[in-house]
Scaffold this active site. Structure first.
Site, short mmCIF file in Angstrom:
data_model
loop_
_atom_site.label_atom_id
_atom_site.label_comp_id
_atom_site.label_asym_id
_atom_site.label_seq_id
_atom_site.Cartn_x
_atom_site.Cartn_y
_atom_site.Cartn_z
N HIS A 118 0.85 -1.20 0.00
CA HIS A 118 0.00 0.00 0.00
C HIS A 118 0.89 1.25 0.00
O HIS A 118 1.96 1.26 0.62
CB HIS A 118 -0.91 0.00 1.23
CG HIS A 118 -1.98 1.03 1.15
ND1 HIS A 118 -1.75 2.35 1.44
CD2 HIS A 118 -3.27 0.95 0.76
CE1 HIS A 118 -2.86 3.04 1.25
NE2 HIS A 118 -3.81 2.21 0.83
N GLU A 190 -4.19 2.31 -7.33
CA GLU A 190 -4.54 3.39 -6.40
C GLU A 190 -3.64 4.60 -6.68
O GLU A 190 -2.50 4.65 -6.19
CB GLU A 190 -4.32 2.95 -4.95
CG GLU A 190 -5.26 1.89 -4.45
CD GLU A 190 -5.48 1.99 -2.94
OE1 GLU A 190 -6.63 2.17 -2.54
OE2 GLU A 190 -4.51 1.92 -2.18
N GLY A 196 -7.68 9.37 0.14
CA GLY A 196 -8.13 10.17 1.29
C GLY A 196 -8.46 11.61 0.94
O GLY A 196 -8.60 12.44 1.83
P1 13P Z 1 -9.68 6.35 0.54
O1 13P Z 1 -10.87 5.56 0.05
O2 13P Z 1 -9.88 6.95 1.89
O3 13P Z 1 -9.22 7.33 -0.48
O4 13P Z 1 -8.48 5.31 0.73
C1 13P Z 1 -8.14 4.51 -0.32
C2 13P Z 1 -7.15 3.51 0.14
O5 13P Z 1 -6.03 3.85 0.46
C3 13P Z 1 -7.58 2.12 0.20
O6 13P Z 1 -6.50 1.27 0.36
#
Ligand code: 13P
Length: 275
Positions: A118, A190, A196
């Site tokens: 991540h 991602e 976030g």
């Molecule tokens: P958010 O949905 O808060 O943007 O986070 C995404 C995330 O990092 C999932 O692993």
């Protein structure tokens, strides 16, 4: 019923809740109890909801959702399954590695998935592509499905280097990785800069990224393995309002949700949109 064009199997949608370090053990337990009731509702397809609590809450959440004791989907059967995921693993099964958690220990708790690489671990804990590679291999050796996270930073995107970043992370992270028989791999695209933020990327960008990922995968796996064993999903500010744009059969087949997975009402709305 939605069919996967390539293998004619019923399509499965993955909805992964990454609770990060956001919930107390009690909050995680309460949320798992509430979500386990969602599995009773009827759906139009197969939905796998993967809850990834902190390590400290895995025992309780495993007891609530039953872990991998819940039966697998039968061919053609539409249903919702809850599964358990970890947010990280270490790449040795056993040994003097203070503070680490092994794949074997996770398997004992009926964990079936592990988030690997991540961006928060890459950014704050210096995890690199080599660690990611070792962890993916450790998952596969231990019958855990890795959820490999990749994505470009804001700076890489600004410089037009999104594809370069994705290719680098995939090439290094998947070095010598083999997928056999029923071994699965989930790749979560991602974009680091939307995590976030409350504002997801333009869905078109996510689809382009998925296409880049598919092309790179051809350097590592056969088209059959890519079609049957690998799933690409999107993560980054997913909510009930935008989630539909990020699930496109054959290209993006699920979502990795952070903030919106922490509140039952928000997360169950996402499930409602996709079911
Ligand atoms: P958010 O949905 O808060 O943007 O986070 C995404 C995330 O990092 C999932 O692993």
């Amino acid at each position: 019923m939605v069919k996967n064009k390539k293998n004619n199997m019923t399509q499965k949608t993955h909805i992964i809740a990454n609770w990060k370090m956001q919930l107390s053990n009690q909050e995680a337990t309460d949320l798992a109890v509430a979500l386990s009731r969602e599995t009773k509702s009827s759906v139009q397809k197969q939905i796998e909801i993967i809850l990834c609590p902190s390590f400290t809450a895995l025992v309780q959440v495993s007891a609530i959702i039953g872990g991998d004791s819940s039966p697998d989907f039968r061919r053609g059967q539409n249903d919702i399954r809850l599964q358990l995921g970890a947010q990280n693993i270490f790449y040795h099964d056993k040994g003097a590695y203070t503070g680490e958690i092994s794949p074997l220990q996770l398997k004992e708790l009926k964990v079936k998935y592990a988030i690997i690489g991540h961006s928060e671990r890459r950014q704050f804990l210096n995890e690199n592509d080599h660690d990611v590679n070792l962890k993916i291999k450790a998952c596969l050796l231990n019958s855990l499905t890795p959820i490999m996270c990749i994505g470009e930073t804001f700076e890489e995107r600004r410089l037009g280097k999104t594809a370069v970043a994705l290719i680098r992370q995939l090439t290094r992270g998947l070095e010598d990785v083999k997928l056999e028989n029923d071994q699965k791999l989930i790749i979560a695209y991602e974009p680091v800069w939307v995590i976030g933020r409350g504002q997801a990327v333009d869905p078109e960008e996510a689809l382009q990224a998925a296409q880049i990922i598919k092309r790179v995968l051809l350097d590592f796996f056969t088209p059959e393995i890519i079609a049957n064993n690998i799933t690409i999903i999107y993560g980054g500010s997913v909510d009930a309002g935008n989630v539909k744009n990020f699930v496109v059969p054959g290209l993006l087949e699920g979502v990795l949700v952070g903030s919106a997975s922490l509140i039952f009402e928000k997360f169950s709305k996402i499930i409602d949109v996709l079911k």
